[in-house]
Design a protein around this motif. Structure first.
Motif, PDB file in Angstrom:
ATOM      1  N   SER A   1     -37.684  28.469  19.458  1.00  0.00           N
ATOM      2  CA  SER A   1     -38.491  27.545  18.675  1.00  0.00           C
ATOM      3  C   SER A   1     -39.640  26.977  19.497  1.00  0.00           C
ATOM      4  CB  SER A   1     -37.580  26.451  18.112  1.00  0.00           C
ATOM      5  OG  SER A   1     -38.280  25.687  17.188  1.00  0.00           O
ATOM      6  N   HIS A   2     -39.718  25.651  19.619  1.00  0.00           N
ATOM      7  CA  HIS A   2     -40.867  24.996  20.257  1.00  0.00           C
ATOM      8  C   HIS A   2     -40.703  24.848  21.767  1.00  0.00           C
ATOM      9  CE1 HIS A   2     -37.817  22.034  19.308  1.00  0.00           C
ATOM     10  NE2 HIS A   2     -38.199  21.441  20.412  1.00  0.00           N
TER      11      HIS A   2
ATOM     12  N   ASP B   1     -45.266  26.014  15.058  1.00  0.00           N
ATOM     13  CA  ASP B   1     -44.569  26.220  16.330  1.00  0.00           C
ATOM     14  C   ASP B   1     -44.297  27.730  16.454  1.00  0.00           C
ATOM     15  OD1 ASP B   1     -42.414  26.479  14.566  1.00  0.00           O
ATOM     16  OD2 ASP B   1     -41.007  25.467  15.887  1.00  0.00           O
TER      17      ASP B   1
ATOM     18  N   ASP C   1     -41.897  29.850  16.126  1.00  0.00           N
ATOM     19  CA  ASP C   1     -41.153  30.610  15.113  1.00  0.00           C
ATOM     20  C   ASP C   1     -41.540  30.189  13.696  1.00  0.00           C
ATOM     21  OD1 ASP C   1     -39.779  28.173  15.589  1.00  0.00           O
ATOM     22  OD2 ASP C   1     -37.962  28.966  14.674  1.00  0.00           O
TER      23      ASP C   1
ATOM     24  N   ASP D   1     -41.381  27.570  11.789  1.00  0.00           N
ATOM     25  CA  ASP D   1     -40.648  26.756  10.802  1.00  0.00           C
ATOM     26  C   ASP D   1     -41.198  25.341  10.735  1.00  0.00           C
ATOM     27  OD1 ASP D   1     -39.587  26.076  13.281  1.00  0.00           O
ATOM     28  OD2 ASP D   1     -37.485  26.177  12.647  1.00  0.00           O
ATOM     29  N   ARG D   2     -41.918  24.916  11.774  1.00  0.00           N
ATOM     30  CA  ARG D   2     -42.499  23.572  11.756  1.00  0.00           C
ATOM     31  C   ARG D   2     -44.010  23.625  11.577  1.00  0.00           C
ATOM     32  NH1 ARG D   2     -40.031  20.585  16.923  1.00  0.00           N
ATOM     33  NH2 ARG D   2     -41.737  19.157  16.471  1.00  0.00           N
TER      34      ARG D   2
HETATM   35 MG    MG Z   1     -39.160  26.154  15.312  1.00  0.00          MG
END
Ligand code: MG
Length: 458
Positions: free
Chosen positions: A106-107, A248, A250, A252-253
């Protein structure tokens, strides 16, 4: 001190080459596959897992290792290649898979990678099942298959097309396209660039892509926070665009920069998406206890309510599925619309916010200005389990007049604000989120919590 490999509810995260290696990833694949075989012992059809990875350079290596593990215990794998996290959730249900795996940290900075697990319903395993997988991984109690019944790998390149069509189905494409928005998109060289550019073109936008190559060489610190997105603000100003979007790695944000180049704050992503949804549909929302009250105000005006859950995407998604919520997500820029999937999805956030702009004819600054303007403070401090418990006990005495929710730590709700204090699940840290109608009101709560913290820690 070397960091420990983290094996938690949402999966595994570690530093590549130190504690996260191909053999660790293979074992984790074996553990997830063994868990699925135990969960569905009587299933006649072959069990299948789809697997995707973000753009980190270690993704292919770790993905191959997880696939080998899954196949070795007799699970078939559909390799989705380089895709977003929400893309894996979408394809999991599209292809009727028994589970999903995302290779992403992720981030987190580039030296990290992780392995995220999804069950057949598209969300992370609940705590009890996550513990079974963890146990199986550490005990290496794997149900290996013989040569005839080992799993096999196939691939699918349909993720972008399927995902985009699902997002387009929840908005009025013509209404958005008619406005010919000019948009800067910063994908931080993560997985989001190619698919999100395609979506924006479908929505009739003129796209100024930034860091859109999914190379995994993150152009700036990848968490979409104000300090990491100063450059995006400058591009929005220089290009004179209607809005700037930042994902981010991936995807998702989602964070938003307004037409003046100002960072809006991740809390506003969900609030703006909810504003659009509640203007169109009747129902309820779900979010975690640490998310801004803005969504409660929006829901209340529309005759709906907000279900609050423990922190963690899977908790929010489960509450949404259980209560058939029309919108949900988290204050970190994560928007969930079940019509696309039970996972935070920056593409959903982008589409809903563009439609809100199109239908109201208002700028991002105007729309943000309508949302009430709370003041929020997020803090954390080192505290072990005993200290955290003591902080919560003292806070319960101090804020005895507040409405108390103990689903996850303590959330105290007052007329003019709230405090959410909880111990982290993954590190010896306490997190305290405070929101109030303005800064002076918030300061009173901040001072009160600081006093309790000092009393416990001194
Ligand atoms: Mg993420």
């Amino acid at each position: 001190m070397a960091e420990k490999l983290m094996v938690s509810i949402s999966g595994m995260r570690g530093i590549v080459g130190e504690n996260l290696t191909a053999s660790v990833a293979t074992d984790y694949g074996c553990a997830f596959g063994t868990f699925l075989k135990n969960k569905y012992p009587a299933k006649e059809q072959q069990l299948t897992v789809c697997l995707g990875r973000d753009s980190r350079p270690s993704g292919q290596m770790l993905g191959s290792a997880v696939m080998a593990g899954l196949c070795s215990v007799g699970i078939d794998v559909i390799d989705l290649g380089l895709v977003t996290t929400p893309g894996v959730s979408v394809m999991l249900r599209q292809l009727a898979c028994t589970g999903g795996v995302v290779i992403t940290a992720s981030h987190n900075p580039i030296q990290y990678n992780g392995i995220k697990l999804l069950l057949g319903n598209g969300i992370a395993p609940p705590p009890l099942e996550a513990e079974q997988i963890r146990r199986c991984f550490f005990d290496k109690d794997f149900a290996f298959a013989d040569s005839a019944s080992r799993g096999k790998v196939t691939s699918s390149e349909q993720t972008d097309a399927v995902h985009i069509s699902k997002v387009l189905a929840i908005v009025d494409r013509e209404a958005i396209a008619a406005r010919k928005f000019k948009v800067v998109l910063d994908s931080v060289n993560g997985a989001g660039g190619p698919i999100t550019k395609k979506l924006l073109v479908e929505l009739g936008c003129e796209v100024v892509p930034v860091n859109d190559e999914p190379s995994g060489s993150f152009a700036h610190e990848p968490e979409p926070t104000a300090e990491n997105l100063a450059g995006l603000g400058q591009i929005v100003q220089a290009e004179g665009t209607d809005v700037g979007f930042a994902q981010d790695p991936d995807a998702d944000r989602l964070a938003i920069v307004d037409e003046n180049g100002m960072y809006v704050g991740e809390e506003y992503t969900l609030a703006l998406a909810a504003k659009h949804i509640f203007a169109k549909r009747t129902g309820n929302a779900a979010t975690n206890l640490s998310t801004s009250r803005m969504i409660d105000d929006i829901a209340e005006k529309a005759g709906g309510r907000v279900i609050r859950t423990a922190v963690g995407e899977a908790n929010v998604a489960a509450a949404m599925l259980e209560n058939d919520c029309i919108i949900g997500g988290e204050g970190n820029g994560g928007v969930i619309d079940l019509r696309v999937g039970p996972v935070r999805d920056s593409l959903v956030g982008i589409a809903l916010i563009l439609q809100l702009m199109a239908e109201t004819g208002k700028t991002v600054t105007q729309l943000v200005g309508e949302l009430g303007g709370y003041y929020m403070n997020k803090a954390k401090f080192a505290a072990d389990h005993t200290q955290a418990r003591r902080v919560l006990d003292l806070a319960k005495d101090k804020f005895a007049g507040a409405r108390l929710d103990t689903t996850d730590g303590c959330r105290f709700d007052f007329e003019d604000g709230w405090i959410h204090a909880r111990a982290s699940n993954t590190e010896p840290v306490m997190r305290v989120i405070i929101e109030a109608k303005d800064r002076p009101a918030a300061q009173e709560y901040i001072d009160a919590v600081s006093k309790i913290r000092d009393e416990v820690l001194s």
